[in-house]
Design a protein around this motif. Sequence first.
Motif, short mmCIF file in Angstrom:
data_model
loop_
_atom_site.label_atom_id
_atom_site.label_comp_id
_atom_site.label_asym_id
_atom_site.label_seq_id
_atom_site.Cartn_x
_atom_site.Cartn_y
_atom_site.Cartn_z
N ARG A 135 0.93 -1.13 0.05
CA ARG A 135 0.21 -0.02 -0.06
C ARG A 135 0.86 1.17 -0.25
O ARG A 135 0.41 2.12 -0.71
CB ARG A 135 -0.86 -0.13 1.28
CG ARG A 135 -2.01 -1.15 1.20
CD ARG A 135 -2.92 -1.02 2.32
NE ARG A 135 -4.14 -1.76 2.22
CZ ARG A 135 -5.05 -2.02 3.18
NH1 ARG A 135 -4.78 -1.32 4.23
NH2 ARG A 135 -6.06 -2.82 3.00
N GLU A 136 1.89 1.27 0.60
CA GLU A 136 2.72 2.38 0.87
C GLU A 136 3.43 2.48 -0.64
O GLU A 136 3.82 3.85 -1.03
CB GLU A 136 3.97 2.13 1.76
CG GLU A 136 5.04 3.23 1.96
CD GLU A 136 4.47 4.56 2.41
OE1 GLU A 136 5.07 5.50 2.17
OE2 GLU A 136 3.40 4.39 3.30
N GLN A 137 3.79 1.48 -1.10
CA GLN A 137 4.39 1.70 -2.51
C GLN A 137 3.24 2.13 -3.57
O GLN A 137 3.93 2.79 -4.62
CB GLN A 137 5.03 0.14 -3.26
CG GLN A 137 5.99 -0.32 -2.20
CD GLN A 137 7.15 0.45 -2.31
OE1 GLN A 137 7.84 1.00 -3.19
NE2 GLN A 137 7.72 1.11 -1.05
N GLY A 138 2.08 2.14 -3.56
CA GLY A 138 1.37 2.69 -4.32
C GLY A 138 1.01 1.92 -5.42
O GLY A 138 0.21 2.21 -6.53
N GLU A 139 1.62 0.55 -5.88
CA GLU A 139 1.27 -0.27 -6.74
C GLU A 139 1.49 -1.61 -6.46
O GLU A 139 2.38 -2.10 -5.74
CB GLU A 139 2.46 0.25 -7.82
CG GLU A 139 2.32 -0.77 -8.96
CD GLU A 139 3.58 -0.39 -10.20
OE1 GLU A 139 3.61 -1.16 -11.03
OE2 GLU A 139 4.45 0.64 -9.83
N LEU A 140 0.48 -2.41 -6.76
CA LEU A 140 0.49 -3.76 -6.54
C LEU A 140 1.23 -4.53 -7.61
O LEU A 140 0.62 -4.65 -8.74
CB LEU A 140 -1.08 -4.33 -6.44
CG LEU A 140 -1.05 -5.97 -5.93
CD1 LEU A 140 -0.64 -5.87 -4.64
CD2 LEU A 140 -2.44 -6.26 -6.12
N TYR A 141 2.48 -5.09 -7.41
CA TYR A 141 3.20 -5.42 -8.59
C TYR A 141 2.84 -6.79 -9.02
O TYR A 141 3.15 -7.08 -10.02
CB TYR A 141 4.83 -5.74 -7.93
CG TYR A 141 5.37 -4.48 -7.76
CD1 TYR A 141 5.48 -4.16 -6.20
CD2 TYR A 141 5.99 -3.62 -8.62
CE1 TYR A 141 6.17 -2.69 -5.96
CE2 TYR A 141 6.57 -2.49 -8.04
CZ TYR A 141 6.68 -1.83 -6.89
OH TYR A 141 7.16 -0.75 -6.55
N TRP A 142 2.31 -7.69 -8.17
CA TRP A 142 1.71 -8.99 -8.45
C TRP A 142 0.63 -9.35 -7.62
O TRP A 142 0.44 -9.18 -6.30
CB TRP A 142 2.92 -9.82 -8.25
CG TRP A 142 2.76 -11.27 -8.69
CD1 TRP A 142 2.29 -11.69 -10.21
CD2 TRP A 142 2.89 -12.63 -8.31
NE1 TRP A 142 2.39 -12.76 -10.18
CE2 TRP A 142 2.74 -13.64 -8.82
CE3 TRP A 142 3.38 -12.96 -6.90
CZ2 TRP A 142 2.83 -15.02 -8.38
CZ3 TRP A 142 3.29 -14.07 -6.29
CH2 TRP A 142 3.12 -15.11 -7.16
N SER A 143 -0.49 -9.72 -8.23
CA SER A 143 -1.55 -9.88 -7.63
C SER A 143 -1.58 -11.06 -6.55
O SER A 143 -2.68 -11.07 -5.89
CB SER A 143 -2.88 -10.31 -8.62
OG SER A 143 -2.69 -11.30 -9.19
N HIS A 144 -0.76 -11.97 -6.32
CA HIS A 144 -0.85 -13.16 -5.57
C HIS A 144 0.50 -12.94 -4.66
O HIS A 144 0.72 -14.03 -4.12
CB HIS A 144 -0.12 -14.39 -6.39
CG HIS A 144 -1.02 -14.63 -7.60
ND1 HIS A 144 -2.39 -14.92 -7.24
CD2 HIS A 144 -0.87 -14.61 -8.90
CE1 HIS A 144 -2.98 -15.06 -8.54
NE2 HIS A 144 -1.92 -14.85 -9.49
#
Length: 504
Positions: free
Chosen positions: A15-24
């Motif tokens: 959440r802090e990164q602001g991007e979900l790199y991988w959904s799993h």
Amino acid sequence: MIEVEVHQQLRAFLREQGELYWSHHLTMARLVARALRIGRSALIQTGTPGDLQGRYRLSYLVPLLMWQEPVVLVVPEAIQQRILRVEIPRLRQWIEYPKPIQTGDRWPAPDYKGILITTPEAWLSDRLNSEGRFPTGIPTIIDGVDDLESWTRDLLTVQLDSADWEALMLACPAQADLIRDSRIQLIRAIFQHPANPYECYLIEQAERDILLELKFYLTETLPPNWAHFFEQLQQNDRLVWVTILRQAGQFSLHCTPVKIASFLEPIWTQQPTVLIGGALDLDTDAEIYRSNVGLDDDLTCLKFALDRQEDLIQLYQPEGIPLPNTPQFQGALLKELRSLLSLSASVQRLTVILVGDTPLRSQVGSILAAEFGSRVQVERTCLEENGILVTGWEFWREHQGVLPAPYVFAIATLPIPSLEHPLVAGRVAYYKQHRQDWFRLYLLPEALSELQRSIAPVRECQGFVAILDSRVLHRSYGAQVLTALSPFARISYLDSSLFNPVDE
């Protein structure tokens, strides 16, 4: 429990990164944490073969950093550098666990409680040869096990070259003349083999007899390499071959087990192991892969699916192309390639044309270069922005990590290992001898693994893949090929509007 703590920390970090790199991420992180806590082995297919950026690696690095006990992380050298320079520094700014981390080819100290990062070669060599450099019982994570078989086979292969012959004459001076004569006989026999594109040949019985007769007369203690080679030479489950440097007049002898499962099987009982690969098997339980590497049923198997939106490719399969083993194939292939290259001319990105057959690859490269100019290069890494790379599977596998991701990717024929290759023929003969399904157990899994790894970069830009091998349409295994390529959007025609790259 550590699973809950890992889940919370990783979710907060993402959440802090602001991007979900991988959904799993969270699912895999909990599974790795659980494996560490209860000491149960696991086999995880991330679905992302050839992913050098390792978007899934946060999923096991967070539990490793938070786990209070010692652990071994086995990864190739190139991945080690990215983990140490990029991933771990970024995580340590967020996760306040001062766990020590070292790299090396042996365990640092009996009371060490940190993470040891080592290479597959170092760890497997220790386990296969009982060298005692790594204690038993320490949980071990192995990343990149798509290559586990090749890592193991390389370590188990005995090779004899010119230096070994010299060492043998020094170790057995009384038989120096016999050794020299035997080598001359081998050279004569070996260089009578007709040339092939692979410059390697299975040892024939006459050549084997020369070696066995030499062994019979050698009475002194042999150099370790020779002792190991002669020991394997007399076993039925070994593949023995020779590679030739014709211009130099030199040859090397090689010997390796056909199957490696029996060598790896004792390793998995020595510690809980989490094996992580991209695409190991079409099935979740990875039955064929587990059989090949000696894994039993007592482990957790998990396979993640690719994202239908982010990893989607456009798949073009023209009908009416002759089978690859017909004289009409080359003409039909070139016609499709010309259309593909003309319509995609506006794409300022790399185009890759994969041609497995060596003579055909050279012919395709020459013909296309005459029409499309210097953009076309055959197995070169210095390419224009909109370059056209004509390559074989091996060259592409070795260099795809340093080349830009292609938007257009054309496959002339499926990467089914050729029976004309002596080593492939030798392995197939072994399966036939034991009345096993050599196509289902060997050729097809090899082809599907190669295919998935090769197109992985195309998914980065949701690119265009053309399969010009009509066997996908007309053979029973075509459905498995399509499953390996999923997710995709099927394209039934070619049009310039199709070639609009997605901006990264």
